[in-house]
Design an enzyme around this catalytic site. Structure first.
Site, PDB file in Angstrom:
ATOM      1  N   ARG A   1      33.752  65.155  44.885  1.00 54.47           N
ATOM      2  CA  ARG A   1      34.863  66.100  44.846  1.00 54.47           C
ATOM      3  C   ARG A   1      34.371  67.503  44.521  1.00 54.47           C
ATOM      4  O   ARG A   1      34.939  68.491  44.988  1.00 54.47           O
ATOM      5  CB  ARG A   1      35.892  65.661  43.794  1.00 54.47           C
ATOM      6  CG  ARG A   1      36.795  64.525  44.253  1.00 54.47           C
ATOM      7  CD  ARG A   1      37.891  64.260  43.250  1.00 54.47           C
ATOM      8  NE  ARG A   1      37.352  63.871  41.958  1.00 54.47           N
ATOM      9  CZ  ARG A   1      37.740  64.374  40.790  1.00 54.47           C
ATOM     10  NH1 ARG A   1      38.658  65.322  40.746  1.00 54.47           N
ATOM     11  NH2 ARG A   1      37.217  63.950  39.651  1.00 54.47           N
TER      12      ARG A   1
ATOM     13  N   TYR B   1      47.770  39.931  39.480  1.00 51.72           N
ATOM     14  CA  TYR B   1      48.739  40.443  38.509  1.00 51.72           C
ATOM     15  C   TYR B   1      50.174  40.178  38.977  1.00 51.72           C
ATOM     16  O   TYR B   1      50.431  39.919  40.146  1.00 51.72           O
ATOM     17  CB  TYR B   1      48.510  41.932  38.264  1.00 51.72           C
ATOM     18  CG  TYR B   1      47.292  42.202  37.421  1.00 51.72           C
ATOM     19  CD1 TYR B   1      47.405  42.617  36.105  1.00 51.72           C
ATOM     20  CD2 TYR B   1      46.013  42.003  37.931  1.00 51.72           C
ATOM     21  CE1 TYR B   1      46.282  42.843  35.322  1.00 51.72           C
ATOM     22  CE2 TYR B   1      44.880  42.232  37.161  1.00 51.72           C
ATOM     23  CZ  TYR B   1      45.022  42.652  35.859  1.00 51.72           C
ATOM     24  OH  TYR B   1      43.908  42.856  35.086  1.00 51.72           O
TER      25      TYR B   1
ATOM     26  N   PHE C   1      39.599  38.826  30.427  1.00 50.48           N
ATOM     27  CA  PHE C   1      39.342  39.255  31.809  1.00 50.48           C
ATOM     28  C   PHE C   1      38.016  38.676  32.281  1.00 50.48           C
ATOM     29  O   PHE C   1      37.168  38.260  31.492  1.00 50.48           O
ATOM     30  CB  PHE C   1      39.336  40.785  31.946  1.00 50.48           C
ATOM     31  CG  PHE C   1      38.555  41.503  30.882  1.00 50.48           C
ATOM     32  CD1 PHE C   1      37.190  41.631  30.971  1.00 50.48           C
ATOM     33  CD2 PHE C   1      39.207  42.049  29.786  1.00 50.48           C
ATOM     34  CE1 PHE C   1      36.477  42.292  30.001  1.00 50.48           C
ATOM     35  CE2 PHE C   1      38.503  42.706  28.805  1.00 50.48           C
ATOM     36  CZ  PHE C   1      37.133  42.828  28.903  1.00 50.48           C
TER      37      PHE C   1
ATOM     38  N   ALA D   1      35.220  55.321  46.190  1.00 54.24           N
ATOM     39  CA  ALA D   1      35.959  56.293  45.382  1.00 54.24           C
ATOM     40  C   ALA D   1      37.398  55.848  45.155  1.00 54.24           C
ATOM     41  O   ALA D   1      38.059  55.353  46.063  1.00 54.24           O
ATOM     42  CB  ALA D   1      35.944  57.662  46.068  1.00 54.24           C
ATOM     43  N   SER D   2      37.865  56.038  43.922  1.00 53.67           N
ATOM     44  CA  SER D   2      39.247  55.701  43.588  1.00 53.67           C
ATOM     45  C   SER D   2      39.606  56.414  42.296  1.00 53.67           C
ATOM     46  O   SER D   2      38.758  56.552  41.412  1.00 53.67           O
ATOM     47  CB  SER D   2      39.431  54.198  43.419  1.00 53.67           C
ATOM     48  OG  SER D   2      40.783  53.874  43.170  1.00 53.67           O
TER      49      SER D   2
ATOM     50  N   ARG E   1      48.751  30.948  34.214  1.00 54.76           N
ATOM     51  CA  ARG E   1      48.435  29.671  34.860  1.00 54.76           C
ATOM     52  C   ARG E   1      46.978  29.335  34.640  1.00 54.76           C
ATOM     53  O   ARG E   1      46.164  30.211  34.307  1.00 54.76           O
ATOM     54  CB  ARG E   1      48.738  29.749  36.358  1.00 54.76           C
ATOM     55  CG  ARG E   1      47.788  30.647  37.125  1.00 54.76           C
ATOM     56  CD  ARG E   1      48.236  30.887  38.552  1.00 54.76           C
ATOM     57  NE  ARG E   1      47.103  31.005  39.460  1.00 54.76           N
ATOM     58  CZ  ARG E   1      47.197  31.389  40.729  1.00 54.76           C
ATOM     59  NH1 ARG E   1      48.381  31.687  41.240  1.00 54.76           N
ATOM     60  NH2 ARG E   1      46.124  31.453  41.494  1.00 54.76           N
TER      61      ARG E   1
ATOM     62  N   SER F   1      35.823  49.340  31.891  1.00 51.48           N
ATOM     63  CA  SER F   1      35.219  48.152  31.291  1.00 51.48           C
ATOM     64  C   SER F   1      34.063  48.535  30.375  1.00 51.48           C
ATOM     65  O   SER F   1      33.895  47.965  29.288  1.00 51.48           O
ATOM     66  CB  SER F   1      34.710  47.206  32.387  1.00 51.48           C
ATOM     67  OG  SER F   1      35.734  46.866  33.284  1.00 51.48           O
TER      68      SER F   1
ATOM     69  N   LYS G   1      45.758  50.130  43.322  1.00 49.34           N
ATOM     70  CA  LYS G   1      44.781  49.338  44.063  1.00 49.34           C
ATOM     71  C   LYS G   1      45.465  48.396  45.053  1.00 49.34           C
ATOM     72  O   LYS G   1      44.989  48.194  46.171  1.00 49.34           O
ATOM     73  CB  LYS G   1      43.900  48.534  43.099  1.00 49.34           C
ATOM     74  CG  LYS G   1      43.081  49.374  42.140  1.00 49.34           C
ATOM     75  CD  LYS G   1      42.160  50.360  42.839  1.00 49.34           C
ATOM     76  CE  LYS G   1      40.915  49.726  43.387  1.00 49.34           C
ATOM     77  NZ  LYS G   1      39.927  50.718  43.872  1.00 49.34           N
TER      78      LYS G   1
END
Length: 342
Positions: free
Chosen positions: A33, A131, A220, A83-84, A136, A200, A160
């Site tokens: 960017r 999600y 997770f 990229a996100s 379960r 994370s 996402k």
């Protein structure tokens, strides 16, 4: 050898993807960017042991603008869209994450189609799969999609999901000969090469810094960033990966307390600040009213969200490092780079 564009080259996943492409002898391009981040990327590549960074070129492009994408993809064989938009807190307006993620993905796909790119591999997330469902035992797999009406669907997860949905719809309706593959990682850990890293990694940093006296009851899956990068490269060229999505998860789902136990067991005195206790859910809910970082975890308290990478292993021959190795390589790199308290 191929010419490959990696979007978001200064990011945690992007830099490891570039490292592996350079090691494979490919000609690599990356988008940033801000052009002033080029020096940071080169520094991280040197930290990662890149032998030939001269095979890398830079282009300026932003997910929210059309400028630069046509030039970046021109002459490329493949595009790895990594990229996100990311945020460590819940944004006031979810569209601050959704619009760049979805519209940016479509910009990349349109440019790739017009340039005659063979295949685009997109970095999605387990957030697009696992999600919005009741708790379960059965692991989630690639046939499933997140239910956007679920209470645990935060803006990042929504972004996402919508971005990946838009990608598949685009390729089906307007893609022409463009091929698409998608990687859906869980929480990404592994060696940090600089100050840019995922949420994370922030968990391990917070544990080492002793930010929390006790940890929330959050679970997770884990995967090492090097294995995520390897899966991108496999999906880029394997004929079997065309039109497929692949979950990237190393092993069993862990709690934050499990991660803390690994750090204390393996790092000795260097883990002296790592908490030993798990906070009751009611305490976390109360604290979340004052600590924005905790608000995102409240809907997931106690939900052990399992997933499986059987498909990636079977179809692409992918193998992943252990959870312990992913955790420890994260911690060791943070300590080595001086990114945690001394």
């Amino acid at each position: 050898m191929s010419t490959v564009l990696v979007t978001g080259g200064s990011g945690f996943v992007g830099i490891h993807v570039i490292l592996q492409l350079l090691a494979a002898g490919d000609t690599v391009r990356t988008t940033l960017r801000r052009p002033d981040r080029q020096a940071d990327v080169l520094t991280m590549l040197r930290e990662g042991g890149a032998a030939s960074p001269e095979s890398l070129s830079f282009f300026t492009a932003d997910l929210v603008r059309d400028d630069g994408w046509r030039e970046a993809v021109a002459g490329c064989d493949y595009v790895l869209h990594v990229a996100s938009p990311l945020s460590t807190t819940v944004p006031k307006d979810e569209n601050d994450m959704i619009i760049p993620a979805r519209d940016g993905t479509l910009r990349v796909l349109r440019a790739a189609r017009e340039a005659g790119v063979k295949r685009v591999v997109i970095t999605s997330s387990l957030g697009a799969i696992g999600y919005g469902h009741p708790p379960r035992e059965q692991p989630f797999d690639e046939t499933e999609w997140t239910n956007l009406d679920g209470a645990d669907v935060q803006p990042y997860v929504k972004s996402k999901t919508l971005a990946e949905r838009a990608a598949w719809d685009f390729v089906a309706r307007e893609g022409g000969g463009l091929e698409l593959s998608v990687i859906n990682p869980v929480g990404i850990f592994g060696p940090v090469l600089g100050p840019d890293f995922s949420g994370s990694i922030e968990i391990v940093k917070s544990l080492l810094d002793g930010v929390m006296p006790a940890v929330p009851r959050v679970y997770f899956g884990l995967v090492d960033v090097r294995d995520v990068a390897d899966l991108h490269l496999r999906a880029m060229t394997a004929p079997e990966a065309k039109g497929e999505r692949f979950i990237a998860v190393s092993g069993e789902t862990l709690s934050i307390l499990d991660i803390a136990k690994v750090l204390r067991r393996e790092l000795g005195p260097r883990a002296r600040r790592v908490p030993r206790l798990q906070a009751p859910d009611w305490v976390v809910r109360l604290a979340a009213t004052r600590v924005p970082l905790l608000r995102a975890v409240v809907p997931s308290l106690g939900n052990v969200r399992r997933s499986t990478s059987t498909k990636a292993r079977r179809v692409l021959g992918w193998q992943a490092r252990s959870n312990d190795e992913a955790i420890l390589s994260t911690a060791e790199s943070l300590i080595r780079l001086g990114l945690v308290k001394a």
